[in-house]
Every structure is written in C-alpha cells, then in structure tokens.
Design a protein around this motif. Structure first.
Motif, PDB file in Angstrom:
ATOM      1  N   ALA A 250      -3.649   3.348   0.144  1.00  0.00           N
ATOM      2  CA  ALA A 250      -4.147   3.194  -1.213  1.00  0.00           C
ATOM      3  C   ALA A 250      -3.414   2.060  -1.907  1.00  0.00           C
ATOM      4  O   ALA A 250      -2.245   1.811  -1.627  1.00  0.00           O
ATOM      5  CB  ALA A 250      -3.949   4.486  -2.005  1.00  0.00           C
ATOM      6  N   THR A 251      -4.075   1.421  -2.828  1.00  0.00           N
ATOM      7  CA  THR A 251      -3.422   0.347  -3.564  1.00  0.00           C
ATOM      8  C   THR A 251      -2.525   0.876  -4.675  1.00  0.00           C
ATOM      9  O   THR A 251      -1.697   0.144  -5.205  1.00  0.00           O
ATOM     10  CB  THR A 251      -4.464  -0.600  -4.161  1.00  0.00           C
ATOM     11  OG1 THR A 251      -5.379   0.164  -4.964  1.00  0.00           O
ATOM     12  CG2 THR A 251      -5.245  -1.310  -3.061  1.00  0.00           C
TER      13      THR A 251
ATOM     14  N   THR B 146      -3.978   7.077   5.960  1.00  0.00           N
ATOM     15  CA  THR B 146      -4.772   6.459   4.919  1.00  0.00           C
ATOM     16  C   THR B 146      -3.895   5.599   4.024  1.00  0.00           C
ATOM     17  O   THR B 146      -2.687   5.802   3.957  1.00  0.00           O
ATOM     18  CB  THR B 146      -5.498   7.555   4.109  1.00  0.00           C
ATOM     19  OG1 THR B 146      -6.370   6.962   3.166  1.00  0.00           O
ATOM     20  CG2 THR B 146      -4.520   8.480   3.406  1.00  0.00           C
TER      21      THR B 146
ATOM     22  N   GLU C 260      -9.907  10.931  -2.641  1.00  0.00           N
ATOM     23  CA  GLU C 260     -10.640   9.881  -3.360  1.00  0.00           C
ATOM     24  C   GLU C 260      -9.720   8.769  -3.852  1.00  0.00           C
ATOM     25  O   GLU C 260     -10.194   7.710  -4.248  1.00  0.00           O
ATOM     26  CB  GLU C 260     -11.396  10.490  -4.539  1.00  0.00           C
ATOM     27  CG  GLU C 260     -12.483  11.470  -4.139  1.00  0.00           C
ATOM     28  CD  GLU C 260     -13.592  10.809  -3.358  1.00  0.00           C
ATOM     29  OE1 GLU C 260     -13.933   9.649  -3.662  1.00  0.00           O
ATOM     30  OE2 GLU C 260     -14.128  11.453  -2.421  1.00  0.00           O
ATOM     31  N   SER C 261      -8.406   9.015  -3.838  1.00  0.00           N
ATOM     32  CA  SER C 261      -7.444   8.009  -4.288  1.00  0.00           C
ATOM     33  C   SER C 261      -7.200   6.918  -3.255  1.00  0.00           C
ATOM     34  O   SER C 261      -6.581   5.908  -3.569  1.00  0.00           O
ATOM     35  CB  SER C 261      -6.106   8.682  -4.616  1.00  0.00           C
ATOM     36  OG  SER C 261      -6.252   9.618  -5.667  1.00  0.00           O
ATOM     37  N   TYR C 262      -7.683   7.136  -2.048  1.00  0.00           N
ATOM     38  CA  TYR C 262      -7.356   6.238  -0.939  1.00  0.00           C
ATOM     39  C   TYR C 262      -8.520   5.312  -0.606  1.00  0.00           C
ATOM     40  O   TYR C 262      -9.688   5.710  -0.695  1.00  0.00           O
ATOM     41  CB  TYR C 262      -6.935   7.051   0.280  1.00  0.00           C
ATOM     42  CG  TYR C 262      -5.644   7.793   0.035  1.00  0.00           C
ATOM     43  CD1 TYR C 262      -5.641   9.043  -0.581  1.00  0.00           C
ATOM     44  CD2 TYR C 262      -4.415   7.232   0.376  1.00  0.00           C
ATOM     45  CE1 TYR C 262      -4.448   9.714  -0.830  1.00  0.00           C
ATOM     46  CE2 TYR C 262      -3.230   7.898   0.140  1.00  0.00           C
ATOM     47  CZ  TYR C 262      -3.256   9.134  -0.471  1.00  0.00           C
ATOM     48  OH  TYR C 262      -2.070   9.797  -0.720  1.00  0.00           O
ATOM     49  N   ASP C 263      -8.164   4.105  -0.206  1.00  0.00           N
ATOM     50  CA  ASP C 263      -9.160   3.064   0.017  1.00  0.00           C
ATOM     51  C   ASP C 263      -9.482   2.832   1.492  1.00  0.00           C
ATOM     52  O   ASP C 263     -10.570   2.367   1.828  1.00  0.00           O
ATOM     53  CB  ASP C 263      -8.656   1.743  -0.583  1.00  0.00           C
ATOM     54  CG  ASP C 263      -8.274   1.894  -2.047  1.00  0.00           C
ATOM     55  OD1 ASP C 263      -7.065   1.827  -2.363  1.00  0.00           O
ATOM     56  OD2 ASP C 263      -9.187   2.106  -2.868  1.00  0.00           O
ATOM     57  N   TYR C 264      -8.524   3.111   2.343  1.00  0.00           N
ATOM     58  CA  TYR C 264      -8.693   2.830   3.762  1.00  0.00           C
ATOM     59  C   TYR C 264      -8.278   4.036   4.580  1.00  0.00           C
ATOM     60  O   TYR C 264      -7.297   4.715   4.256  1.00  0.00           O
ATOM     61  CB  TYR C 264      -7.841   1.616   4.173  1.00  0.00           C
ATOM     62  CG  TYR C 264      -8.122   0.385   3.364  1.00  0.00           C
ATOM     63  CD1 TYR C 264      -7.336   0.076   2.251  1.00  0.00           C
ATOM     64  CD2 TYR C 264      -9.181  -0.463   3.682  1.00  0.00           C
ATOM     65  CE1 TYR C 264      -7.591  -1.056   1.498  1.00  0.00           C
ATOM     66  CE2 TYR C 264      -9.441  -1.594   2.932  1.00  0.00           C
ATOM     67  CZ  TYR C 264      -8.648  -1.877   1.840  1.00  0.00           C
ATOM     68  OH  TYR C 264      -8.912  -2.992   1.092  1.00  0.00           O
ATOM     69  N   TRP C 265      -9.002   4.278   5.664  1.00  0.00           N
ATOM     70  CA  TRP C 265      -8.750   5.426   6.534  1.00  0.00           C
ATOM     71  C   TRP C 265      -8.719   4.988   7.985  1.00  0.00           C
ATOM     72  O   TRP C 265      -9.527   4.152   8.403  1.00  0.00           O
ATOM     73  CB  TRP C 265      -9.844   6.479   6.361  1.00  0.00           C
ATOM     74  CG  TRP C 265      -9.823   7.132   5.016  1.00  0.00           C
ATOM     75  CD1 TRP C 265     -10.348   6.647   3.863  1.00  0.00           C
ATOM     76  CD2 TRP C 265      -9.219   8.379   4.694  1.00  0.00           C
ATOM     77  NE1 TRP C 265     -10.115   7.521   2.829  1.00  0.00           N
ATOM     78  CE2 TRP C 265      -9.420   8.604   3.318  1.00  0.00           C
ATOM     79  CE3 TRP C 265      -8.527   9.345   5.426  1.00  0.00           C
ATOM     80  CZ2 TRP C 265      -8.958   9.744   2.659  1.00  0.00           C
ATOM     81  CZ3 TRP C 265      -8.068  10.483   4.769  1.00  0.00           C
ATOM     82  CH2 TRP C 265      -8.280  10.671   3.395  1.00  0.00           C
TER      83      TRP C 265
ATOM     84  N   TYR D 177       0.818  -1.204   0.000  1.00  0.00           N
ATOM     85  CA  TYR D 177       0.000   0.000   0.000  1.00  0.00           C
ATOM     86  C   TYR D 177       0.852   1.253   0.000  1.00  0.00           C
ATOM     87  O   TYR D 177       1.854   1.340   0.717  1.00  0.00           O
ATOM     88  CB  TYR D 177      -0.904   0.035   1.229  1.00  0.00           C
ATOM     89  CG  TYR D 177      -1.965  -1.033   1.219  1.00  0.00           C
ATOM     90  CD1 TYR D 177      -1.735  -2.269   1.797  1.00  0.00           C
ATOM     91  CD2 TYR D 177      -3.191  -0.799   0.608  1.00  0.00           C
ATOM     92  CE1 TYR D 177      -2.703  -3.251   1.766  1.00  0.00           C
ATOM     93  CE2 TYR D 177      -4.174  -1.782   0.586  1.00  0.00           C
ATOM     94  CZ  TYR D 177      -3.918  -3.005   1.161  1.00  0.00           C
ATOM     95  OH  TYR D 177      -4.883  -3.976   1.133  1.00  0.00           O
TER      96      TYR D 177
END
Length: 123
Positions: free
Chosen positions: A98-99, A96, A108-113, A31
């Motif tokens: 992101a893949t 945060t 918006e680029s990130y998947d987990y917070w 990540y």
C-alpha cells in the motif's frame, strides 16, 4: 510493484514456517506492506502489516506472539515468521503493498497483491 510470495508448504501443528515476499518494480521502501490469508470458504483475513521502514508493525489478535512480520528494504523482501502453527492457520497467504500505512487491517487499503502461497498445517 510486483509481489511474489513463497515459502508455504505442509507443516505439523506446533511447527514453524517463514514466508517471503519478494518485490520488484518501484521503490520498495515507499510501500507499507501486509500479509492477509484466506482459508477455504472464508473471507480474506488480515494477518500483519509493517510500515515503510519497518519501525511500526500491526498484528491480528490471534497472531500476536506467534507471528512476526519483518522487511529488508535492501533486499526488497518482506517476511512472515510463523511459529506454533495450528491447523486453523491453514490458508493461502497473500502479501500486499500500500502507498499509505493506514487502516492496515482492511484489504481495501492495499493497492497491490501477490499471488499467494499455500500453508497447510496438519494435526
């Protein structure tokens, strides 16, 4: 991946803090990671980002030279060293993941917070 931010607190202007973000779950090194912050009444703001191995970093202009992002993949942990803090740095800081390391300043680029940690800088 689950993220847990810590290290926030109250500090005087000119002081320093180091935030940590511990991750659990899937392979941490897979990540790209970032820090964002949100002050009361304001939108979430990009702070810094770091690539999978830590070889590439990016900072918001106002943070360059004072903040340093780093990661330790062996410890599944990311850090944000903040120096010369100013009252305007007061905010909840979020980590945060992101893949992909792309458009890193866009939330918006990130998947987990993570849940955020409060930093308060007094004048």
């Amino acid at each position: 991946v689950q993220l847990q931010a810590s290290g926030g607190g109250l500090v005087q202007a000119g002081g320093s803090l180091r935030l940590s973000c511990a991750a659990s779950g899937r392979t941490f090194s897979g990540y790209a990671l970032g820090w964002f912050r949100q002050a009361p009444g304001k939108e979430r703001e990009f702070v810094a980002a770091i690539s999978y191995s830590g070889g590439t970093t990016s900072y918001a202009d106002s943070m360059k030279g004072r903040f340093t992002i780093s990661r330790d993949n062996a410890k599944n942990t990311m850090y944000l060293q903040m120096n010369s803090l100013k009252p305007e740095n007061t905010a909840v800081y979020y980590c945060t993941a992101a893949t992909r390391y792309a458009a890193v300043d866009d939330p918006e680029s990130y998947d987990y917070w993570g849940q955020g940690t409060l930093v308060t800088v007094s004048s």
